[in-house]
Design an enzyme around this catalytic site. Structure first.
Site, PDB file in Angstrom:
ATOM      1  N   LYS A 182       0.831  -1.204   0.000  1.00  0.00           N
ATOM      2  CA  LYS A 182       0.000   0.000   0.000  1.00  0.00           C
ATOM      3  C   LYS A 182       0.868   1.256   0.000  1.00  0.00           C
ATOM      4  O   LYS A 182       0.614   2.205  -0.732  1.00  0.00           O
ATOM      5  CB  LYS A 182      -0.935  -0.004   1.196  1.00  0.00           C
ATOM      6  CG  LYS A 182      -1.919   1.167   1.211  1.00  0.00           C
ATOM      7  CD  LYS A 182      -2.707   1.256   2.511  1.00  0.00           C
ATOM      8  CE  LYS A 182      -3.646   0.094   2.692  1.00  0.00           C
ATOM      9  NZ  LYS A 182      -4.527   0.280   3.872  1.00  0.00           N
TER      10      LYS A 182
ATOM     11  N   GLU B 276      10.173  -5.633   3.922  1.00  0.00           N
ATOM     12  CA  GLU B 276      10.338  -6.961   3.326  1.00  0.00           C
ATOM     13  C   GLU B 276      10.029  -6.932   1.831  1.00  0.00           C
ATOM     14  O   GLU B 276      10.763  -7.489   1.001  1.00  0.00           O
ATOM     15  CB  GLU B 276       9.416  -7.969   4.025  1.00  0.00           C
ATOM     16  CG  GLU B 276       9.704  -8.160   5.505  1.00  0.00           C
ATOM     17  CD  GLU B 276       8.933  -7.213   6.406  1.00  0.00           C
ATOM     18  OE1 GLU B 276       8.844  -7.494   7.610  1.00  0.00           O
ATOM     19  OE2 GLU B 276       8.431  -6.178   5.893  1.00  0.00           O
TER      20      GLU B 276
ATOM     21  N   GLY C 159      -5.078  -4.229   4.980  1.00  0.00           N
ATOM     22  CA  GLY C 159      -4.321  -5.265   4.287  1.00  0.00           C
ATOM     23  C   GLY C 159      -4.954  -6.636   4.350  1.00  0.00           C
ATOM     24  O   GLY C 159      -5.020  -7.360   3.357  1.00  0.00           O
ATOM     25  N   ARG C 160      -5.471  -7.006   5.532  1.00  0.00           N
ATOM     26  CA  ARG C 160      -6.031  -8.351   5.676  1.00  0.00           C
ATOM     27  C   ARG C 160      -7.416  -8.473   5.045  1.00  0.00           C
ATOM     28  O   ARG C 160      -7.992  -9.549   5.027  1.00  0.00           O
ATOM     29  CB  ARG C 160      -6.050  -8.737   7.148  1.00  0.00           C
ATOM     30  CG  ARG C 160      -6.738  -7.741   8.070  1.00  0.00           C
ATOM     31  CD  ARG C 160      -6.363  -8.010   9.518  1.00  0.00           C
ATOM     32  NE  ARG C 160      -6.895  -7.023  10.442  1.00  0.00           N
ATOM     33  CZ  ARG C 160      -6.313  -5.849  10.707  1.00  0.00           C
ATOM     34  NH1 ARG C 160      -5.204  -5.508  10.073  1.00  0.00           N
ATOM     35  NH2 ARG C 160      -6.840  -5.012  11.586  1.00  0.00           N
TER      36      ARG C 160
ATOM     37  N   GLU D  76      -4.729 -10.290  14.115  1.00  0.00           N
ATOM     38  CA  GLU D  76      -4.306  -8.918  13.874  1.00  0.00           C
ATOM     39  C   GLU D  76      -5.474  -7.953  14.063  1.00  0.00           C
ATOM     40  O   GLU D  76      -5.282  -6.803  14.434  1.00  0.00           O
ATOM     41  CB  GLU D  76      -3.714  -8.769  12.465  1.00  0.00           C
ATOM     42  CG  GLU D  76      -2.979  -7.457  12.260  1.00  0.00           C
ATOM     43  CD  GLU D  76      -2.112  -7.450  11.013  1.00  0.00           C
ATOM     44  OE1 GLU D  76      -0.954  -7.889  11.090  1.00  0.00           O
ATOM     45  OE2 GLU D  76      -2.606  -7.015   9.947  1.00  0.00           O
TER      46      GLU D  76
ATOM     47  N   HIS E  62      -2.773 -37.145  12.534  1.00  0.00           N
ATOM     48  CA  HIS E  62      -1.567 -37.909  12.831  1.00  0.00           C
ATOM     49  C   HIS E  62      -0.501 -37.040  13.494  1.00  0.00           C
ATOM     50  O   HIS E  62       0.675 -37.409  13.508  1.00  0.00           O
ATOM     51  CB  HIS E  62      -1.022 -38.534  11.544  1.00  0.00           C
ATOM     52  CG  HIS E  62      -1.975 -39.497  10.916  1.00  0.00           C
ATOM     53  ND1 HIS E  62      -1.969 -40.842  11.219  1.00  0.00           N
ATOM     54  CD2 HIS E  62      -2.982 -39.315  10.030  1.00  0.00           C
ATOM     55  CE1 HIS E  62      -2.935 -41.451  10.527  1.00  0.00           C
ATOM     56  NE2 HIS E  62      -3.553 -40.543   9.803  1.00  0.00           N
TER      57      HIS E  62
ATOM     58  N   LYS F 293       8.803  -3.248  13.932  1.00  0.00           N
ATOM     59  CA  LYS F 293       9.386  -2.560  12.780  1.00  0.00           C
ATOM     60  C   LYS F 293      10.284  -1.414  13.230  1.00  0.00           C
ATOM     61  O   LYS F 293      11.378  -1.206  12.691  1.00  0.00           O
ATOM     62  CB  LYS F 293       8.272  -2.019  11.879  1.00  0.00           C
ATOM     63  CG  LYS F 293       7.453  -3.065  11.153  1.00  0.00           C
ATOM     64  CD  LYS F 293       6.417  -2.383  10.273  1.00  0.00           C
ATOM     65  CE  LYS F 293       5.565  -3.372   9.520  1.00  0.00           C
ATOM     66  NZ  LYS F 293       4.545  -2.703   8.674  1.00  0.00           N
TER      67      LYS F 293
END
Length: 549
Positions: free
Chosen positions: A205, A211, A268-269, A354, A385, A513
């Site tokens: 954005k 990253e 964002g999510r 979040e 399992h 951050k």
């Protein structure tokens, strides 16, 4: 929020104490119509709440709790475009991204649809051209590999959907997702890709996410090295951006035509419905992407119109609140029995934790109750399992969401029925368990000697009473997946309203951050590690001695 000393909350506590002794076996024995009364269907999506540890009275009291929190009012504010993200003074308009009507949204005065439709059309033109082999790289080759570079919602959402809808993908077009700062994530991919036929989608954005931008610059260097003297011409043929920072995309070297806009009112999510979903449109076509939007819009309409007692997101949210705040569950497991939904648990981890992983309410005051549980999960058949032993006999209360489709994407003979049998068996076993009398009878029937049976008996007993919801779709197609994802989005919103949380900010993400920005110069030897705790200083010294920075 609704305070724990409020009448609605106290009524739920009293009812919890009244029914605390009841086992799920008792609930079913007392009501032959329990499944019919506690399951809902919407456009083929079936949600079964009957294995939750609630009765009709508990559901009535939970709805009263939602009313006390003014859920109707908050829902109306969401869809009206009010600035309900109070800490950032923003509207929350991700439902606009899946609004497919020709009318204004959220209102004629605040209509955002012209710009949303313009970006959709840009996505359509671009995806159609690339999928037809007409968007070509610097050497004239068609694009065969698409690499999405993003992190958080700019990675988890599109990656999850592309994987979930892989059966609808275009043959010969491979989709990749890079998010990690660790060079092994991107480096391994660059070793096997051909720069002449690779497109990078850089999704950020702000176009400043550390990253994402480090990986984007590395990818740009790789491409330019391969293109040589044609590097300047090659860049816009192999890179597009999804961002609100058009100026920063231009500084990166991209023309306006290569920039797909997103807006500050998209968290964002919640952004996979926007141009962040460009990899989805490239993978399944823009018509498939719009079917995904249509599924989300179907759930939006249901959430807005259905009475609370028949409203899927509301019921899911309230049952989650019951499990967390009244039964004391600290975690919640997401267990898809469908390989295509492999990334759904990690997507829901971000969406839920979040959004509501907070101890401060929207009013800035500490919450008076525990909010969101820890969300985790895995493909169900693999989990059987691995960690299901703990679910059955570990003594922890872990509400589960079992998710599956009745039909397989890849119908190999003999696979689907055993898969579904395992899902249904696990939800039943967790709910009803196995009593000591039942276990003893089984041992006797198997001819186990009495002394050995006595020793084995404690190990064969299963307490059960583990609550779960089962969600079954007819198939995992774009429309049904859109409904499922919007269902969880609205569930999170409802819970945030009841807990008094702003579900649309994420200040907790920022602290790490900020600290990383301070530590980086010290790790690189460009500054002293002053003002840091002794552990961090010692770790920096060790890393500088043994690392390669």
């Amino acid at each position: 929020m609704v305070a724990p000393n409020s009448p609605a909350w106290r009524a739920l506590l009293a009812h919890r104490d009244l029914i605390a002794h009841r086992h799920l076996r008792d609930f079913f024995a007392a009501d032959p119509q329990r499944f019919a009364q506690m399951s809902l269907q919407l456009d083929g999506l079936l949600a079964d709440f009957s294995k939750q540890r609630v009765d009709t009275r508990a559901m009535q009291l939970l709805i009263e709790l939602a009313n006390a929190a003014d859920l109707v009012g908050w829902r109306d504010r969401l869809f009206a475009g009010d600035k309900i993200n109070v800490s950032e003074d923003r509207a929350v308009l991700h439902p606009a991204l899946r609004h497919l009507g020709l009318d204004a949204f959220p209102s004629p005065e605040r209509d955002v649809m012209p710009e949303v439709r313009a970006v959709r059309e840009q996505m359509r033109v671009f995806s159609d051209k690339l999928r037809a082999g007409l968007w070509r790289g610097f050497s004239g080759e068609a694009i065969r590999d698409v690499v999405n570079i993003g992190i958080g919602g700019s990675d988890l959402g599109p990656k999850m959907v592309v994987r979930a809808l892989s059966a609808y993908g275009r043959a010969g077009l491979r989709m990749h997702f890079v998010s990690n700062l660790d060079s092994a994530h991107l480096g391994h991919l660059l070793d096997v890709l051909d720069p002449r036929s690779t497109l990078f989608v850089v999704a950020s954005k702000t176009f400043t996410t550390q990253e994402t931008m480090l990986n984007a610059h590395t990818a740009r260097e790789w491409l330019c090295a391969a293109a040589g003297v044609n590097a300047a011409r090659a860049l816009p043929l192999h890179f597009v951006a999804v961002t609100s920072a058009v100026d920063k995309a231009a500084e990166f070297g991209l023309p306006l035509a290569n920039v797909f806009r997103m807006w500050v009112w998209v968290g964002g999510r919640y952004s996979l419905w926007s141009a962040v979903g460009l990899p989805i449109a490239l993978a399944i076509g823009m018509s498939g992407f719009e079917r995904l939007l249509a599924g989300g819009q179907t759930m939006d309409k249901h959430f807005r119109d259905a009475p609370f007692e028949r409203n899927l997101p509301v019921l899911m949210a309230l049952i989650g609140i019951w499990n967390t705040n009244f039964l004391g569950a600290g975690t919640s497991a997401v267990l898809p029995y469908h390989e295509a939904l492999r990334f759904l648990p990690s997507f829901l981890q971000q969406l839920e934790m979040e959004s509501n992983g907070k101890t401060v309410g929207r009013d800035g005051q500490p919450l008076a109750c525990q909010a969101n549980p820890i969300v985790w999960g895995e493909i169900g058949s693999n989990g059987q399992h691995a960690f299901f032993q703990l679910l059955h006999q570990g003594g922890w209360l872990v509400p589960c969401d079992f998710i599956a489709s009745a039909q397989s994407d890849y119908p190999l003979p003999g696979h689907q029925a055993p898969l579904m049998a395992n899902l249904l068996a696990q939800s039943a076993a967790l709910a009803f368990g196995k009593t000591e009398a039942e276990a003893s009878a089984e041992l006797r029937a198997a001819g186990v000697p009495p002394e050995q049976a006595t020793a084995l008996l404690p190990h064969k007993v299963f307490a059960g009473n583990q609550p779960s919801t089962t969600i079954i779709l007819p198939r995992i197609d774009p429309h049904s997946l859109g409904m499922l994802l919007a269902l969880y989005e609205h569930k999170v919103f409802v819970q945030g309203v009841v807990w008094g949380i702003n579900s649309f900010d994420q200040w907790g993400v920022e602290l790490g951050k900020q600290l990383a920005g301070r530590l980086l110069p010290a790790l690189k030897g460009e500054s002293e590690a002053e003002g840091l705790d002794q552990s961090t200083r010692a770790l920096i010294a060790w890393c500088r001695e043994h690392g390669d920075f």
